[in-house]
Design an enzyme around this catalytic site. Structure first.
Site, mmCIF file in Angstrom:
data_model
loop_
_atom_site.group_PDB
_atom_site.id
_atom_site.type_symbol
_atom_site.label_atom_id
_atom_site.label_comp_id
_atom_site.label_asym_id
_atom_site.label_seq_id
_atom_site.Cartn_x
_atom_site.Cartn_y
_atom_site.Cartn_z
ATOM 1 N N HIS A 56 27.314 17.422 38.885
ATOM 2 C CA HIS A 56 27.675 17.512 38.543
ATOM 3 C C HIS A 56 27.150 18.240 36.997
ATOM 4 O O HIS A 56 26.670 19.260 37.304
ATOM 5 C CB HIS A 56 28.066 16.290 36.947
ATOM 6 C CG HIS A 56 26.103 15.946 36.621
ATOM 7 N ND1 HIS A 56 25.002 15.746 37.397
ATOM 8 C CD2 HIS A 56 26.002 15.827 35.368
ATOM 9 C CE1 HIS A 56 24.086 15.746 36.525
ATOM 10 N NE2 HIS A 56 25.040 15.448 35.223
ATOM 11 N N HIS A 58 26.885 19.513 33.800
ATOM 12 C CA HIS A 58 25.617 19.523 32.708
ATOM 13 C C HIS A 58 25.335 20.899 32.791
ATOM 14 O O HIS A 58 24.920 21.212 34.005
ATOM 15 C CB HIS A 58 25.404 18.404 32.620
ATOM 16 C CG HIS A 58 25.692 17.173 32.414
ATOM 17 N ND1 HIS A 58 25.507 15.390 31.652
ATOM 18 C CD2 HIS A 58 26.941 16.494 31.148
ATOM 19 C CE1 HIS A 58 26.237 14.912 31.519
ATOM 20 N NE2 HIS A 58 26.921 15.235 30.992
ATOM 21 N N ASP A 60 21.789 21.230 32.229
ATOM 22 C CA ASP A 60 21.316 21.407 33.093
ATOM 23 C C ASP A 60 21.183 21.742 34.387
ATOM 24 O O ASP A 60 20.147 21.550 35.069
ATOM 25 C CB ASP A 60 20.089 20.592 31.942
ATOM 26 C CG ASP A 60 20.231 18.471 32.954
ATOM 27 O OD1 ASP A 60 21.793 18.816 32.245
ATOM 28 O OD2 ASP A 60 19.548 18.019 33.113
ATOM 29 N N HIS A 61 22.832 21.202 35.219
ATOM 30 C CA HIS A 61 22.791 21.218 36.615
ATOM 31 C C HIS A 61 22.970 22.831 37.517
ATOM 32 O O HIS A 61 22.839 22.338 38.091
ATOM 33 C CB HIS A 61 23.022 19.743 36.707
ATOM 34 C CG HIS A 61 22.589 18.760 36.569
ATOM 35 N ND1 HIS A 61 21.272 18.057 37.733
ATOM 36 C CD2 HIS A 61 21.836 18.258 35.151
ATOM 37 C CE1 HIS A 61 20.976 16.579 36.723
ATOM 38 N NE2 HIS A 61 20.986 17.283 35.796
ATOM 39 N N HIS A 112 27.615 7.950 35.254
ATOM 40 C CA HIS A 112 26.754 9.451 34.428
ATOM 41 C C HIS A 112 28.102 10.455 33.690
ATOM 42 O O HIS A 112 28.084 10.708 32.526
ATOM 43 C CB HIS A 112 26.023 10.428 34.399
ATOM 44 C CG HIS A 112 25.382 11.389 34.202
ATOM 45 N ND1 HIS A 112 24.325 10.918 33.127
ATOM 46 C CD2 HIS A 112 25.223 12.916 34.190
ATOM 47 C CE1 HIS A 112 24.034 12.262 32.960
ATOM 48 N NE2 HIS A 112 24.143 12.670 33.212
ATOM 49 N N ASP A 131 21.668 12.554 38.583
ATOM 50 C CA ASP A 131 21.872 12.554 37.338
ATOM 51 C C ASP A 131 22.299 10.880 37.318
ATOM 52 O O ASP A 131 22.589 9.844 36.013
ATOM 53 C CB ASP A 131 21.741 12.053 35.951
ATOM 54 C CG ASP A 131 21.248 13.789 35.425
ATOM 55 O OD1 ASP A 131 20.070 13.965 36.234
ATOM 56 O OD2 ASP A 131 21.477 14.369 34.663
ATOM 57 N N HIS A 169 15.650 14.270 37.189
ATOM 58 C CA HIS A 169 14.468 14.328 36.087
ATOM 59 C C HIS A 169 13.340 13.869 35.923
ATOM 60 O O HIS A 169 13.011 13.035 37.016
ATOM 61 C CB HIS A 169 15.310 14.012 34.965
ATOM 62 C CG HIS A 169 16.518 14.468 34.115
ATOM 63 N ND1 HIS A 169 16.071 15.638 33.870
ATOM 64 C CD2 HIS A 169 17.431 14.818 34.753
ATOM 65 C CE1 HIS A 169 17.248 15.991 33.531
ATOM 66 N NE2 HIS A 169 18.345 15.344 33.480
HETATM 67 FE FE FE Z 1 20.523 16.128 33.706
HETATM 68 ZN ZN ZN Z 2 23.229 15.315 33.620
#
Ligand code: FE
Ligand code: ZN
Length: 257
Positions: A56, A58, A60-61, A112, A131, A169
């Site tokens: 996805h 985001h 942090d990905h 999410h 996530d 995570h």
């Molecule tokens: Fe994440």
């Molecule tokens: Zn995420």
């Protein structure tokens, strides 16, 4: 045979690194940061990064995608419904993608985020779910509805019990503390909480999980269990027994836990 290792990133992210030793080819899932992957490649001469899989949008990905692609020429695959940097391959629900000689099925798992996808390889029962499903918990609802997330989690829960769950995570311990508040008398959950507490004290990773363990201990997959329904009703007296309503109640409870 594929080998899978976790490259830690940021505070609590893992970038999953899939390695095919005979060809020295590798792939990564959700590289939020390029640095840990580039450091691994530098420490392993001769290895080639061939694929970058994204669950996805985001940061942090996807934060490391462009740098990794320009450094290695790796192919970038990600959800068609989201804006993914440098994407080469748009993936939809039920698409198939070959990575390191393994065929992965793409599963749309909105909740999410709306375009979130997971990657599932049936013969070896490997699931990369970003996530969506976490060990002992699930992702927050940033874009989707509780009904969407409940349906997505139900799809993942229906995979074979032995499926290895590689989420992004290290949230397991806090998830299990919440799970314990929901089901204080779940023996298997209490054993898991003690085990993961020990692992984290020793600095060990708590992943991968597996579907069998999640079905036994993750309250978000247990919304049909009498104990979980009763706990949710303790929070919201007029709650219906509908699993998606129980799920919505748990998710809101966890958001403020
Ligand atoms: Fe994440
Ligand atoms: Zn995420």
């Amino acid at each position: 045979m594929i080998q899978i290792d976790a490259l830690p990133a940021f505070n609590d992210n893992y970038i999953w690194l899939l390695q095919e030793p005979s060809s020295k080819r590798c792939a990564v899932v959700d590289p939020g940061d390029a640095a840990p992957v580039l450091a691994w490649l530098e420490a392993h001469p001769g290895w080639q990064l061939g694929d970058i899989l994204i669950t996805h949008h985001h940061f942090d990905h996807v934060g490391g995608v462009e740098q990794l692609k320009s450094a290695t020429g790796a192919r970038v695959a990600g959800p068609a419904a989201e804006k993914i940097p440098a994407r080469d391959l748009d993936l939809h629900d039920n698409d198939e993608i070959d990575v390191l000689g393994l065929r992965f099925k793409v599963m749309a798992v909105p909740g999410h985020t709306l375009g979130h996808i997971a990657y599932y390889h049936a013969p070896q029962n490997l699931l990369f779910c970003g996530d969506t499903l976490f060990a002992g918990g699930c992702g927050r609802l940033f874009e989707g509805t509780p009904q969407q997330m409940h349906r997505s989690l139900s799809r993942l829960a229906a995979l074979p019990a032995s499926t290895q769950v590689y989420c992004t995570h290290e949230y397991t311990l806090s998830n299990l503390r919440f799970a314990h508040a929901v089901e204080p008398d779940n023996v298997r959950l209490n054993e898991r909480l003690a085990e993961v507490t020990r692992w984290r004290d020793e600095g060990r990773i708590s992943l991968p999980s597996n579907i069998e363990l999640e079905l036994a201990t993750n309250p978000f997959l247990r919304t049909g269990e009498a104990s979980v329904v009763a706990a949710a009703k303790g929070r919201e007296g007029k709650l219906s027994d509908e699993p998606s309503a129980v799920f919505a109640c748990l998710r809101a409870w966890k958001d403020n836990f």
